[in-house]
Design an enzyme around this catalytic site. Structure first.
Site, PDB file in Angstrom:
ATOM      1  N   ASP A  67      -4.986   3.059  -1.650  1.00  0.00           N
ATOM      2  CA  ASP A  67      -4.191   4.041  -2.381  1.00  0.00           C
ATOM      3  C   ASP A  67      -4.917   4.527  -3.632  1.00  0.00           C
ATOM      4  O   ASP A  67      -5.922   3.932  -4.064  1.00  0.00           O
ATOM      5  CB  ASP A  67      -2.813   3.460  -2.755  1.00  0.00           C
ATOM      6  CG  ASP A  67      -2.894   2.045  -3.333  1.00  0.00           C
ATOM      7  OD1 ASP A  67      -3.997   1.631  -3.742  1.00  0.00           O
ATOM      8  OD2 ASP A  67      -1.863   1.373  -3.385  1.00  0.00           O
ATOM      9  N   ASN A 136       8.536  -5.454  -5.534  1.00  0.00           N
ATOM     10  CA  ASN A 136       9.593  -4.864  -4.698  1.00  0.00           C
ATOM     11  C   ASN A 136       9.215  -4.880  -3.215  1.00  0.00           C
ATOM     12  O   ASN A 136       9.853  -4.214  -2.411  1.00  0.00           O
ATOM     13  CB  ASN A 136       9.909  -3.434  -5.153  1.00  0.00           C
ATOM     14  CG  ASN A 136       8.715  -2.497  -4.995  1.00  0.00           C
ATOM     15  OD1 ASN A 136       7.635  -2.908  -4.572  1.00  0.00           O
ATOM     16  ND2 ASN A 136       8.908  -1.229  -5.336  1.00  0.00           N
ATOM     17  N   HIS A 138       6.371  -3.751  -1.894  1.00  0.00           N
ATOM     18  CA  HIS A 138       5.508  -2.684  -1.389  1.00  0.00           C
ATOM     19  C   HIS A 138       4.129  -3.223  -1.020  1.00  0.00           C
ATOM     20  O   HIS A 138       3.663  -4.222  -1.568  1.00  0.00           O
ATOM     21  CB  HIS A 138       5.439  -1.478  -2.347  1.00  0.00           C
ATOM     22  CG  HIS A 138       4.629  -1.647  -3.597  1.00  0.00           C
ATOM     23  ND1 HIS A 138       4.909  -0.958  -4.751  1.00  0.00           N
ATOM     24  CD2 HIS A 138       3.543  -2.413  -3.891  1.00  0.00           C
ATOM     25  CE1 HIS A 138       4.026  -1.285  -5.666  1.00  0.00           C
ATOM     26  NE2 HIS A 138       3.190  -2.159  -5.175  1.00  0.00           N
ATOM     27  N   GLU A 143       6.526   2.299  -0.863  1.00  0.00           N
ATOM     28  CA  GLU A 143       7.682   1.815  -1.600  1.00  0.00           C
ATOM     29  C   GLU A 143       8.839   1.524  -0.634  1.00  0.00           C
ATOM     30  O   GLU A 143       8.819   1.979   0.516  1.00  0.00           O
ATOM     31  CB  GLU A 143       8.108   2.881  -2.624  1.00  0.00           C
ATOM     32  CG  GLU A 143       7.043   3.188  -3.675  1.00  0.00           C
ATOM     33  CD  GLU A 143       6.902   2.107  -4.745  1.00  0.00           C
ATOM     34  OE1 GLU A 143       7.038   0.907  -4.417  1.00  0.00           O
ATOM     35  OE2 GLU A 143       6.635   2.450  -5.911  1.00  0.00           O
TER      36      GLU A 143
HETATM   37  C1  GLP Z   1      -0.162  -1.762  -7.105  1.00  0.00           C
HETATM   38  C2  GLP Z   1      -1.010  -1.492  -5.857  1.00  0.00           C
HETATM   39  C3  GLP Z   1      -0.750  -2.536  -4.777  1.00  0.00           C
HETATM   40  C4  GLP Z   1      -0.827  -3.923  -5.380  1.00  0.00           C
HETATM   41  C5  GLP Z   1       0.233  -4.058  -6.454  1.00  0.00           C
HETATM   42  C6  GLP Z   1       0.280  -5.450  -7.076  1.00  0.00           C
HETATM   43  O1  GLP Z   1       1.116  -1.276  -6.998  1.00  0.00           O
HETATM   44  N1  GLP Z   1      -0.759  -0.204  -5.310  1.00  0.00           N
HETATM   45  O2  GLP Z   1      -1.708  -2.369  -3.727  1.00  0.00           O
HETATM   46  O3  GLP Z   1      -0.650  -4.884  -4.375  1.00  0.00           O
HETATM   47  O4  GLP Z   1      -0.070  -3.111  -7.466  1.00  0.00           O
HETATM   48  O5  GLP Z   1      -0.521  -5.517  -8.205  1.00  0.00           O
HETATM   49  P1  GLP Z   1      -0.964  -6.867  -8.896  1.00  0.00           P
HETATM   50  O6  GLP Z   1      -1.942  -7.491  -7.961  1.00  0.00           O
HETATM   51  O7  GLP Z   1      -1.583  -6.477 -10.187  1.00  0.00           O
HETATM   52  O8  GLP Z   1       0.259  -7.688  -9.042  1.00  0.00           O
END
Ligand code: GLP
Length: 260
Positions: A67, A136, A138, A143
C-alpha cells in the site's frame, strides 16, 4: 493456519527473516510482497545484515508493496516509498526497476491499479507476502467491510487507522485520508503469507483473525481461507486467543518432529 507464539519480537523477526533467506537461497528471483509499519522493521534489519555479511544476494529479487498513501510525495518522511528505501531497499541493493508500489498519482488510477495487478502476475505472482495487522483487523489498508475478493484500489482510511497513525504527523500537519492498497483477494493469491503482530493493542484483531468467523468486518480473518499462512505473535498479541495452549502444544510437536 499456523500460530507461533514467540518469546520475544526479536525471535519472531529471526524466524521470519530465516524463512525469507531460505526461500531466497532456493529461488534467487524471489518475488516478495512487502509491508510497512513498525512491525516488519526487525525482519528488514536482519535481511540487510545478511546482505552485508555476504549471506544473501537480492539483485534478482522483485518486490511489490502492499500500500501507499495518496497525496504524499515519494520523499515525504511518512511515505511508504521512503520507509522502504530507508529500512530495506538501500541496505539490500534491490535494483530500482525491481521495486513496485501501488499507484497513487495520475488521472486514471483505476487503470493504473489494474496494471499493478498485471505486473504482479507478470512477475509470476508473489512467493512470500509479509504482513502486519491493524488494531481494527486491517491488512494492507483493507479497512473493515473491504470485500474479501477485493483487488488493488483506492481506500478511504477509517478514523481508527487515522488515530493509530496520527503519532507520525506533526501537530497541524495534513495526514493523508486515502491510500491505494492491494485488495484482500490480491493478498490471498500470494503463495505464502507470514504475518507478525506485536503488542496487546492487536490482541483482539489477532483473535478475530485466527478464531473469529470469516468476515469483512475483520479483514485479516480472510486469511483463514489461505492454505499457507503463519502468524508470528508475541505474548501480548497472543493473549486473547482462546486456544493459546493448543497452539503452543502444536509448536512443541513441530519442533520435536523437526517438521518446521
Ligand atoms: C499500516 C499499514 C499496515 C500495517 C499497519 C500496522 O496501517 N498499512 O500494512 O500492518 O499499519 O502498523 P504497525 O506495524 O506500525 O503496528
Amino acid at each position: 493456519m499456523r500460530v507461533i507464539e514467540c518469546p520475544s519480537q526479536d525471535q519472531a523477526a529471526d524466524l521470519v527473516a530465516t524463512e525469507i533467506l531460505e526461500a531466497l537461497h532456493h529461488k534467487p528471483g524471489l518475488v516478495l510482497g512487502l509491508a510497512t509499519g513498525s512491525t516488519p522493521i526487525g525482519v528488514y534489519e536482519r535481511l540487510v545484515r545478511a546482505r552485508r555479511e555476504g549471506r544473501a544476494d537480492f539483485s534478482r529479487v522483485r518486490t511489490f508493496n502492499l500500500d501507499e498513501y495518496i497525496g504524499l510525495p515519494a520523499d515525504h518522511p511518512q511515505s511508504y516509498r521512503r520507509f522502504m528505501r530507508e529500512h530495506l531497499f538501500d541496505g539490500v541493493g534491490i535494483p530500482a526497476h525491481h521495486v513496485h508500489f501501488p499507484p497513487t498519482e495520475g488521472k486514471d488510477l483505476l487503470s493504473a491499479c489494474r496494471a499493478y495487478e498485471q505486473a504482479i502476475r507478470a512477475a509470476g505472482g508473489i512467493d512470500i507476502q509479509i504482513l502486519g495487522i491493524g488494531s481494527n483487523g486491517h491488512i494492507g489498508f483493507n479497512e473493515p467491510t473491504s470485500s474479501l475478493a477485493s483487488r488493488t484500489r483506492v481506500k478511504t482510511l477509517t478514523d481508527k487507522t487515522l488515530a493509530d497513525n496520527a503519532r507520525f504527523y506533526a501537530p497541524g500537519e495534513q495526514q493523508p485520508q486515502l491510500a491505494t492498497t492491494m485488495g484482500v483477494g490480491t493478498i490471498l493469491e500470494a503463495r505464502r503469507i507470514l504475518l507478525q503482530s506485536f503488542g496487546s493493542k492487536k490482541a483482539e484483531a489477532v483473535r478475530q483473525a485466527v478464531e473469529g468467523p470469516v468476515s469483512s468486518f475483520w479483514p485479516a480473518s480472510a486469511l483463514q481461507l489461505h492454505p499457507d499462512v503463519v502468524f508470528y505473535l508475541d505474548g501480548d498479541s497472543a493473549s486473547s486467543l482462546t486456544m493459546r495452549e493448543y497452539y503452543r502444544r502444536v509448536r512443541r510437536n513441530e519442533l520435536e518432529l523437526g517438521s518446521h
